[in-house]
Motif scaffolding. Structure first.
Motif, PDB file in Angstrom:
ATOM      1  N   VAL A  35     -68.278 -45.760 -80.360  1.00 29.70           N
ATOM      2  CA  VAL A  35     -68.835 -44.721 -81.221  1.00 29.70           C
ATOM      3  C   VAL A  35     -67.703 -44.161 -82.067  1.00 29.70           C
ATOM      4  O   VAL A  35     -66.528 -44.437 -81.817  1.00 29.70           O
ATOM      5  N   SER A  36     -68.053 -43.337 -83.047  1.00 33.95           N
ATOM      6  CA  SER A  36     -67.005 -42.783 -83.910  1.00 33.95           C
ATOM      7  C   SER A  36     -66.211 -41.710 -83.176  1.00 33.95           C
ATOM      8  O   SER A  36     -66.726 -41.030 -82.281  1.00 33.95           O
ATOM      9  N   LEU A  37     -64.966 -41.582 -83.583  1.00 35.74           N
ATOM     10  CA  LEU A  37     -64.109 -40.549 -83.018  1.00 35.74           C
ATOM     11  C   LEU A  37     -64.708 -39.170 -83.295  1.00 35.74           C
ATOM     12  O   LEU A  37     -64.682 -38.296 -82.437  1.00 35.74           O
ATOM     13  N   ARG A  38     -65.268 -38.985 -84.486  1.00 28.38           N
ATOM     14  CA  ARG A  38     -65.868 -37.693 -84.843  1.00 28.38           C
ATOM     15  C   ARG A  38     -67.021 -37.346 -83.902  1.00 28.38           C
ATOM     16  O   ARG A  38     -67.169 -36.187 -83.507  1.00 28.38           O
ATOM     17  N   SER A  39     -67.837 -38.317 -83.521  1.00 30.59           N
ATOM     18  CA  SER A  39     -68.924 -38.056 -82.569  1.00 30.59           C
ATOM     19  C   SER A  39     -68.365 -37.562 -81.243  1.00 30.59           C
ATOM     20  O   SER A  39     -68.850 -36.591 -80.676  1.00 30.59           O
ATOM     21  N   VAL A  40     -67.331 -38.242 -80.759  1.00 26.67           N
ATOM     22  CA  VAL A  40     -66.719 -37.845 -79.485  1.00 26.67           C
ATOM     23  C   VAL A  40     -66.130 -36.445 -79.605  1.00 26.67           C
ATOM     24  O   VAL A  40     -66.252 -35.634 -78.682  1.00 26.67           O
ATOM     25  N   GLN A  41     -65.522 -36.134 -80.730  1.00 25.95           N
ATOM     26  CA  GLN A  41     -64.961 -34.798 -80.921  1.00 25.95           C
ATOM     27  C   GLN A  41     -66.065 -33.733 -80.894  1.00 25.95           C
ATOM     28  O   GLN A  41     -65.885 -32.673 -80.293  1.00 25.95           O
ATOM     29  N   ARG A  42     -67.204 -34.013 -81.523  1.00 16.87           N
ATOM     30  CA  ARG A  42     -68.330 -33.066 -81.490  1.00 16.87           C
ATOM     31  C   ARG A  42     -68.866 -32.915 -80.072  1.00 16.87           C
ATOM     32  O   ARG A  42     -69.178 -31.818 -79.625  1.00 16.87           O
ATOM     33  N   TRP A  43     -68.975 -34.039 -79.363  1.00 12.60           N
ATOM     34  CA  TRP A  43     -69.461 -33.982 -77.982  1.00 12.60           C
ATOM     35  C   TRP A  43     -68.510 -33.181 -77.115  1.00 12.60           C
ATOM     36  O   TRP A  43     -68.948 -32.389 -76.283  1.00 12.60           O
ATOM     37  N   ARG A  44     -67.211 -33.385 -77.315  1.00 11.77           N
ATOM     38  CA  ARG A  44     -66.221 -32.659 -76.508  1.00 11.77           C
ATOM     39  C   ARG A  44     -66.323 -31.154 -76.776  1.00 11.77           C
ATOM     40  O   ARG A  44     -66.248 -30.345 -75.857  1.00 11.77           O
ATOM     41  N   GLN A  45     -66.505 -30.781 -78.019  1.00 12.57           N
ATOM     42  CA  GLN A  45     -66.631 -29.360 -78.347  1.00 12.57           C
ATOM     43  C   GLN A  45     -67.867 -28.763 -77.669  1.00 12.57           C
ATOM     44  O   GLN A  45     -67.799 -27.685 -77.081  1.00 12.57           O
ATOM     45  N   ALA A  46     -68.983 -29.478 -77.723  1.00 13.76           N
ATOM     46  CA  ALA A  46     -70.205 -29.001 -77.057  1.00 13.76           C
ATOM     47  C   ALA A  46     -69.982 -28.912 -75.556  1.00 13.76           C
ATOM     48  O   ALA A  46     -70.405 -27.945 -74.903  1.00 13.76           O
ATOM     49  N   TRP A  47     -69.294 -29.904 -74.994  1.00  8.75           N
ATOM     50  CA  TRP A  47     -69.011 -29.923 -73.549  1.00  8.75           C
ATOM     51  C   TRP A  47     -68.106 -28.760 -73.170  1.00  8.75           C
ATOM     52  O   TRP A  47     -68.330 -28.101 -72.159  1.00  8.75           O
ATOM     53  N   ASP A  48     -67.092 -28.485 -73.994  1.00 10.56           N
ATOM     54  CA  ASP A  48     -66.189 -27.353 -73.742  1.00 10.56           C
ATOM     55  C   ASP A  48     -66.957 -26.039 -73.718  1.00 10.56           C
ATOM     56  O   ASP A  48     -66.660 -25.147 -72.922  1.00 10.56           O
ATOM     57  N   GLU A  49     -67.933 -25.916 -74.600  1.00  8.40           N
ATOM     58  CA  GLU A  49     -68.672 -24.664 -74.726  1.00  8.40           C
ATOM     59  C   GLU A  49     -69.811 -24.524 -73.722  1.00  8.40           C
ATOM     60  O   GLU A  49     -70.141 -23.412 -73.325  1.00  8.40           O
ATOM     61  N   GLY A  50     -70.425 -25.662 -73.320  1.00  2.15           N
ATOM     62  CA  GLY A  50     -71.608 -25.551 -72.478  1.00  2.15           C
ATOM     63  C   GLY A  50     -71.698 -26.500 -71.305  1.00  2.15           C
ATOM     64  O   GLY A  50     -72.737 -26.571 -70.643  1.00  2.15           O
ATOM     65  N   GLY A  51     -70.652 -27.257 -71.045  1.00  5.15           N
ATOM     66  CA  GLY A  51     -70.673 -28.196 -69.939  1.00  5.15           C
ATOM     67  C   GLY A  51     -71.558 -29.395 -70.224  1.00  5.15           C
ATOM     68  O   GLY A  51     -72.068 -29.561 -71.329  1.00  5.15           O
ATOM     69  N   PRO A  52     -71.774 -30.232 -69.213  1.00  8.74           N
ATOM     70  CA  PRO A  52     -72.557 -31.460 -69.409  1.00  8.74           C
ATOM     71  C   PRO A  52     -73.976 -31.195 -69.904  1.00  8.74           C
ATOM     72  O   PRO A  52     -74.530 -31.997 -70.648  1.00  8.74           O
ATOM     73  N   GLY A  53     -74.550 -30.072 -69.530  1.00  9.70           N
ATOM     74  CA  GLY A  53     -75.908 -29.755 -69.974  1.00  9.70           C
ATOM     75  C   GLY A  53     -76.017 -29.633 -71.481  1.00  9.70           C
ATOM     76  O   GLY A  53     -77.077 -29.888 -72.052  1.00  9.70           O
ATOM     77  N   ALA A  54     -74.932 -29.269 -72.125  1.00  8.82           N
ATOM     78  CA  ALA A  54     -74.936 -29.135 -73.581  1.00  8.82           C
ATOM     79  C   ALA A  54     -75.048 -30.490 -74.273  1.00  8.82           C
ATOM     80  O   ALA A  54     -75.352 -30.549 -75.464  1.00  8.82           O
ATOM     81  N   LEU A  55     -74.833 -31.567 -73.536  1.00 10.79           N
ATOM     82  CA  LEU A  55     -74.899 -32.909 -74.118  1.00 10.79           C
ATOM     83  C   LEU A  55     -76.241 -33.585 -73.875  1.00 10.79           C
ATOM     84  O   LEU A  55     -76.464 -34.697 -74.337  1.00 10.79           O
ATOM     85  N   ARG A  56     -77.126 -32.920 -73.176  1.00 15.32           N
ATOM     86  CA  ARG A  56     -78.453 -33.483 -72.928  1.00 15.32           C
ATOM     87  C   ARG A  56     -79.286 -33.457 -74.204  1.00 15.32           C
ATOM     88  O   ARG A  56     -79.119 -32.591 -75.050  1.00 15.32           O
ATOM     89  N   SER A  57     -80.191 -34.386 -74.307  1.00 15.14           N
ATOM     90  CA  SER A  57     -81.059 -34.469 -75.473  1.00 15.14           C
ATOM     91  C   SER A  57     -81.932 -33.223 -75.574  1.00 15.14           C
ATOM     92  O   SER A  57     -82.421 -32.708 -74.567  1.00 15.14           O
ATOM     93  N   GLN A  58     -82.127 -32.777 -76.800  1.00 14.59           N
ATOM     94  CA  GLN A  58     -82.968 -31.599 -77.053  1.00 14.59           C
ATOM     95  C   GLN A  58     -84.360 -32.011 -77.506  1.00 14.59           C
ATOM     96  O   GLN A  58     -85.112 -31.182 -77.999  1.00 14.59           O
ATOM     97  N   GLY A  59     -84.709 -33.272 -77.354  1.00 11.99           N
ATOM     98  CA  GLY A  59     -86.011 -33.764 -77.798  1.00 11.99           C
ATOM     99  C   GLY A  59     -85.908 -34.360 -79.189  1.00 11.99           C
ATOM    100  O   GLY A  59     -84.832 -34.432 -79.771  1.00 11.99           O
TER     101      GLY A  59
END
Length: 66
Positions: A35-59
């Motif tokens: 995947v793109s580095l930018r995607s991983v960076q966005r995922w990491r930011q979400a994970w930092d702010e909300g843990g693994p639950g922040a990476l779950r699909s929102q529908g």
């Protein structure tokens, strides 16, 4: 995005979350998950702010066409 594709992407994000917890570099995660580095960076930011639950699909991003 189809439900199958959405689930596939969620699984990638959760795999990345496990690797964030181990302290792996974003560039390595991006390369190995293909995947793109930018995607991983966005995922990491979400994970930092909300843990693994922040990476779950929102529908679905939008309602299906009728």
């Amino acid at each position: 995005m189809t439900a199958e594709r959405q689930q596939f992407r969620e699984e990638l994000r959760l795999q990345a979350a496990e690797r964030f917890a181990r302290g792996e570099a974003s560039s390595l995660i991006a390369k190995e998950l293909r995947v793109s580095l930018r995607s991983v960076q966005r995922w990491r930011q979400a994970w930092d702010e909300g843990g693994p639950g922040a990476l779950r699909s929102q529908g679905p991003a939008s309602l299906p066409r009728l």
